[in-house]
Design an enzyme around this catalytic site. Sequence first.
Site, PDB file in Angstrom:
ATOM      1  CB  SER A   1       1.220   1.462   4.082  1.00 17.11           C
ATOM      2  OG  SER A   1       2.301   1.033   3.410  1.00 17.11           O
ATOM      3  N   GLY A   2       3.673   3.389   5.917  1.00 11.02           N
ATOM      4  CA  GLY A   2       4.554   3.139   7.198  1.00 11.02           C
ATOM      5  C   GLY A   2       5.510   2.065   6.990  1.00 11.02           C
TER       6      GLY A   2
ATOM      7  N   PRO B   1       0.951  -1.184  -0.086  1.00 13.08           N
ATOM      8  CG  PRO B   1      -0.728  -1.636   1.510  1.00 13.08           C
ATOM      9  CD  PRO B   1       0.415  -2.058   1.007  1.00 13.08           C
TER      10      PRO B   1
ATOM     11  CG  ASP C   1      12.655   5.784   4.610  1.00 10.15           C
ATOM     12  OD1 ASP C   1      12.734   6.645   3.820  1.00 10.15           O
ATOM     13  OD2 ASP C   1      11.389   5.366   4.812  1.00 10.15           O
TER      14      ASP C   1
ATOM     15  CB  SER D   1      12.185  -0.830   0.004  1.00  9.81           C
ATOM     16  OG  SER D   1      12.132  -0.913   1.341  1.00  9.81           O
TER      17      SER D   1
END
EC number: 2.7.1.148
Length: 240
Positions: free
Chosen positions: A48-49, A45, A87, A55
């Site tokens: 979506s955290g 999704p 991230d 990635s």
Amino acid sequence: MSGRYAAGLPLDDGNLVVRARDALRLEAGAQHAPPVAIRLEKNLPIASGVGGGSSDAAAALNGLARLWKLDIDDRSLARIGLSLGADLPMCLKSQPLVARGIGDEVSPLTAFPALGLVLVNPGIAVSTPEVFKALSSRDNEALPPLPKRLDFHAVRNWLTATRNDLEGAARSIEPAIGEALKALKRADAAFARMSGSGATCFGLFETGNVAKRAAIAIRARHPDWFVAATRSMEVSDGEA
């Protein structure tokens, strides 16, 4: 683009993969970075955290650096990644690690068990900037260090003593996050918590097979949700 969630992604520089390609091409110089065709299969999704977009961007950076045969080290790649998102450096490592700072200080773990996990998203996207705006406090205590010996029980006990400072803010924006946590606990998760800035939540299970059975049970009750059984990457001493 293909995949369950492809329709919600832009094809221009609003897409992190496109931005990753352009950032690496700018670093390398156009003469060293010829045109490429990239296929993105979007199965997680959006917003979506769980770092799905980051990635994907990290995979694009790593893959293009090899394809273009660039003379670029990990530090430089992490610097480019950080310009795209906090991230990205940890996604470039793509292994169990501890991240500090804004996510740019990463320390790979020398050992980590394969944990049975179930990811649950109640079908809602949560804006990370909006969650940070809703934070009541930004000056929170540091989390305790990981135990020296890591197995299922040690990780679960450590998680019980920790917290996700974004969870309260995210739940105030999207109360459905609470329903996802309830679904995991009803499926006998040994531990459940929101992932990142939400709305995806994760449940910890003692084995992969138990996680698979729990995912089937949750999916039966909530057929419109995103539900996936998975496992954490195992690292044995000396592999990192």
